[in-house]
Enzyme design. Sequence first.
Site, PDB file in Angstrom:
ATOM      1  N   GLU A  33       0.733  -1.156   0.139  1.00 49.51           N
ATOM      2  CA  GLU A  33       0.168   0.046  -0.034  1.00 49.51           C
ATOM      3  C   GLU A  33       0.858   1.153   0.076  1.00 49.51           C
ATOM      4  O   GLU A  33       0.290   2.225  -0.662  1.00 49.51           O
ATOM      5  CB  GLU A  33      -0.994   0.146   1.135  1.00 49.51           C
ATOM      6  N   HIS A  93      10.309 -25.597   1.237  1.00 57.27           N
ATOM      7  CA  HIS A  93       9.760 -26.726   0.509  1.00 57.27           C
ATOM      8  C   HIS A  93       8.671 -26.517  -0.275  1.00 57.27           C
ATOM      9  O   HIS A  93       8.005 -27.560  -0.607  1.00 57.27           O
ATOM     10  CB  HIS A  93       9.536 -27.854   1.851  1.00 57.27           C
ATOM     11  N   LYS A 103     -13.425  -0.267  -3.697  1.00 60.25           N
ATOM     12  CA  LYS A 103     -14.616  -0.091  -2.890  1.00 60.25           C
ATOM     13  C   LYS A 103     -15.821   0.586  -3.360  1.00 60.25           C
ATOM     14  O   LYS A 103     -16.980   0.296  -3.245  1.00 60.25           O
ATOM     15  CB  LYS A 103     -14.132   0.842  -1.486  1.00 60.25           C
TER      16      LYS A 103
END
Length: 463
Positions: free
Chosen positions: A311, A340, A449
């Site tokens: 951000e 792994h 949003k």
Amino acid sequence: MKFSLDKYLNVDLQYIFGSKWNVNAEDLQNYEAVISNAAKRVQRIRKTGKGPGGKAVLFSRLPYILDENVLMTAEERLRLERLGGIGKEQDVLISIGIGGSYLGNQAIFDIFYGPYWNMRSRGERNGYPQVFFAGQNADPAALMDLVRQLRRERDRCGRKLRVLLLIISKSGTTVEPMAAFHVLRRELSDFCELSFITVTDRNTGKLHELAEREGWEQFAVPEGIGGRFSVFSQVGLVWGKLVGLDIRAFLDGARFVEEHCRGKISDNPALMLAAVKFIAMKEYGVAAEVIMPYGAGLRALGWWYAQLLGESLGKKFDTHGNIIYNGRIPVACVGTTDMHSLTQEHQQGKKNKIVQFISVRNLPDKADFFCDDGRAGGMVDLGMLLNAAARSNQEALAQEERMSCAIEIEKLTEFHIGMLMYFFFLATAYEGAMADINTYDQPGVEDYKKILCKYLQKYMKEA
């Protein structure tokens, strides 16, 4: 190149600086003006409390939040001190938030409390409540699983549970936490004694208005503190006090870094780390940063840092409105688990990334095992294995001429974690200034949003 902040925090840049295949002294010289100007910009923010566009940017006051009336009032500090006792009156604390209102607290919980906290007896928890997080995802299954778990706990206790809902949202309009709050309030009310504390805007917003109407205790999200910088504010301190965190030591760690990382690049590891990462991005094709703390309890710290990096630095425009598409893709991993699964790509995939290692020199627990590698056998401490794996990963990457840097803290205490988190704050602030971006806003988040709001409105009309 290595830096040390006393014995507490070490920064090792030997695999990102000083070789033919990574950032070198000539690069630093070429970027000297950019680096110097960035240091001056951050210092100006410290002095004026103003960032790009003249907006309030007050993160540098966070280490002093309990000692001055800039970010927290004297009255709030008095109420904050009482919260430890309030926490011990509860059976359950549910912290409701998302993004910066969640990630820092989750990281701290994982480090100091761990996955088995709620399985401990009340005495083993020193009287503090069970702790759950909600509102960090819109998944209904996870939320209703929490409701069912609390019903089982009520049945076990044979009485109503005392449950404190801590709702953290500056605006009170972020949909995931507010949805979780409304669902939990409705679903728990018939078998729990509910109480409420909010951390929200001091004067405005839907959550503030609701808390005013209901008479709930309120703490403020300070002006000039973005969500991803808020773990040292009321967002983190209220939660921390409720669960018994040593918030003073946490802030002292931040203060130590703030006061030791103000100088020129030769003795300012936060500025140097920012500079070499910025140059690696600009000159060496680095497009991603892998955050890889070593230790199972540090996984959420990687999530927190990923938000800080993404951000803060992921910006389309510079401060003059020019399109620049700045930033690195943050990838949160944990050692040794992801050695792994993901190290193969880090080792032999595209050379477009930095790996940021994080390790703890003196781990809090000891456990050894008999190791037989076919040539020699003997007892080996797991902590030694963990840290040796981190060093081995770094060295293997360097053999393939792949950049990495390492930060080591002395041990796991509130002071040291406060140091580490604030160190990343400062390095991010310096790098954002080098890129000439607004490190402290997040317009891209606001874009989605607005679109989501349209979908919700359409759904409600059709329903």
